[in-house]
Design a protein around this motif. Structure first.
Motif, PDB file in Angstrom:
ATOM      1  N   ILE A 290       0.841  -1.183   0.000  1.00 18.66           N
ATOM      2  CA  ILE A 290       0.000   0.000   0.000  1.00 18.66           C
ATOM      3  C   ILE A 290       0.888   1.249   0.000  1.00 18.66           C
ATOM      4  CG2 ILE A 290      -1.865   1.217   1.168  1.00 18.66           C
ATOM      5  CD1 ILE A 290      -2.571  -1.586   0.058  1.00 18.66           C
ATOM      6  N   PHE A 291       0.599   2.139  -0.933  1.00 18.45           N
ATOM      7  CA  PHE A 291       1.408   3.341  -1.110  1.00 18.45           C
ATOM      8  C   PHE A 291       0.532   4.594  -1.105  1.00 18.45           C
ATOM      9  CE2 PHE A 291       3.931   0.010  -3.102  1.00 18.45           C
ATOM     10  CZ  PHE A 291       5.218   0.293  -2.677  1.00 18.45           C
ATOM     11  N   ASP A 292       1.192   5.716  -0.882  1.00 13.18           N
ATOM     12  CA  ASP A 292       0.581   7.038  -1.024  1.00 13.18           C
ATOM     13  C   ASP A 292       1.383   7.836  -2.050  1.00 13.18           C
ATOM     14  OD1 ASP A 292      -1.363   6.826   1.135  1.00 13.18           O
ATOM     15  OD2 ASP A 292       0.337   7.030   2.515  1.00 13.18           O
ATOM     16  N   TYR A 293       0.692   8.698  -2.782  1.00 10.54           N
ATOM     17  CA  TYR A 293       1.380   9.689  -3.607  1.00 10.54           C
ATOM     18  C   TYR A 293       0.391  10.784  -3.977  1.00 10.54           C
ATOM     19  CZ  TYR A 293       3.923  12.178  -7.144  1.00 10.54           C
ATOM     20  OH  TYR A 293       4.545  13.188  -7.835  1.00 10.54           O
ATOM     21  N   GLU A 294       0.863  12.031  -3.934  1.00 11.77           N
ATOM     22  CA  GLU A 294       0.066  13.170  -4.380  1.00 11.77           C
ATOM     23  C   GLU A 294       0.920  14.026  -5.298  1.00 11.77           C
ATOM     24  OE1 GLU A 294      -2.161  15.389  -1.520  1.00 11.77           O
ATOM     25  OE2 GLU A 294      -2.140  13.738  -0.068  1.00 11.77           O
TER      26      GLU A 294
END
Length: 371
Positions: A290-294
């Motif tokens: 699970i990753f985040d990116y904005e």
């Protein structure tokens, strides 16, 4: 706006959404998908949301929203497998495979190119161009990056390599034919089921069969087990049975047998018996980190990002497909409303960047208990 040469990188549902909308407006649209065999069979069920329904209406495919499996309630299990709480909240899980197949039918074969890997995107004031792995190039008036969390197009917008941030946990998954589900798991059928423990979350629900079957016995049970994994341990976890490392996930059949056996044993030791039985019934579990990116901006010049290429949101939101649908509709609408590509893309960014940021923040809040 005049007819545009639009080239889309990424052939999953997000790319297909915007391709279908822009083709309806008469634009010259072509998608490039690096997979050689297409993406059919890679999805399970998805929760229908307002933007998805609006997009399906816009492309004349409202019938897709009626093909799915209804979970009649939500149940929360205790460690013994007894129901400790229930909520009467009926909800339909739409078939991802049926959605993909329907949208794929909106794009002719000669405009959906498989097995072409884009290595980069370049642009000047007059055009943008794709650079392929065979050394060839192709010019376009507009390039859209719908190539997911591993986006290549993202670099053309942010001006540098933009890595995703690991959230500290993974999702183990399985998709078991209903007829193969053991009797111990019967309590899980016809409903959403959940089990929580410290830094771990398990859920499951029925979805359609691989060809959108909805009859009892022809459906599949989709289970997900979120588990903490330290960043230092992630490379070993994402090394497949042949010793190859993967950056984000292992597909069905790639998980080493010893690791799959350990997963089943952990399920027997830690989870309620119905979930442990469902996990044991899956011969080929798979896993995604699970990753985040904005992205700081969704557009630059003649290049735009859509879906997970711009905002990687956690799966707890159940909004990934709806977010891509909202992006696609906004992009098509602004291209119709403005004469200049750059002006249209600026308006698109102003509308959709706040929406993507809000969904990403919502996902982080939902995932906080796992961190």
């Amino acid at each position: 706006m005049k007819t545009l040469r639009v080239r889309i990188v990424g052939g999953s549902v997000g790319g297909l959404f915007v391709a279908a909308l822009l083709r309806q407006e008469g634009h010259d649209v072509r998608l490039y998908e690096r997979s050689g065999g297409g993406l059919a069979g890679r999805g399970a069920g998805l929760v229908g949301q307002r933007d998805l329904f609006a997009l399906l209406r816009a492309v004349g495919c409202e019938h897709v929203a009626h093909v799915g499996v209804v979970a009649h309630e939500r149940i929360f299990l205790d460690r013994t497998g007894e129901i400790r709480h229930r909520q009467a909240t009926p909800q339909m899980q739409i078939s991802w495979d049926h959605l993909y197949a329907t949208m794929r039918g909106k794009v002719p074969d000669d405009a959906y190119v498989l097995g072409r890997t884009v290595l980069g995107v370049e642009q000047d004031a007059a055009s943008a161009s794709l650079r392929f792995d065979d050394g060839s190039r192709e010019e376009a008036d507009l390039v859209i990056g719908a190539d997911g969390l591993g986006s290549i197009v993202r670099c053309a917008v942010v001006g540098r390599h933009a890595a995703n941030d690991y959230a500290g946990y993974v999702a183990w998954r399985g998709l078991v034919p209903e007829r193969d589900l053991p009797a111990e798991a019967t309590i899980l059928l016809e409903r959403f089921a959940f089990y929580d423990m410290p830094q771990s979350h398990t859920l499951g629900y029925l979805v359609t069969g691989p060809a959108a079957e909805t009859a009892v016995g022809e459906r599949r049970y989709n289970w997900v087990w979120y588990r903490r994994v330290a960043a230092a341990e992630l490379p070993a976890l994402l090394t497949d049975a042949k010793g190859r490392h993967h950056p984000y996930s292992l597909a069905p059949g790639q998980v080493p047998k010893t690791l799959a056996a350990r997963l089943r044993q952990d399920a027997a030791d830690l989870l309620p018996p119905p979930f442990a039985a469902a996990i044991a019934a899956e011969p080929r579990p798979f896993v995604q980190a699970i990753f985040d990116y904005e992205v700081p901006a969704m557009t630059r010049g003649r290049v735009a990002l859509l879906g997970d290429a711009a905002f990687v949101v956690r799966p707890h939101t159940a909004m990934g497909v709806a977010k891509a649908a909202g992006d696609a509709m906004a992009l098509a609408r602004h291209l119709f409303a403005h004469q200049e590509v750059e002006t249209a893309l600026q308006a698109y960014n102003e509308e959709r960047h706040p929406a993507g940021a809000a969904i990403a923040a919502y996902g982080r809040r939902l995932g906080a208990m796992l961190e």
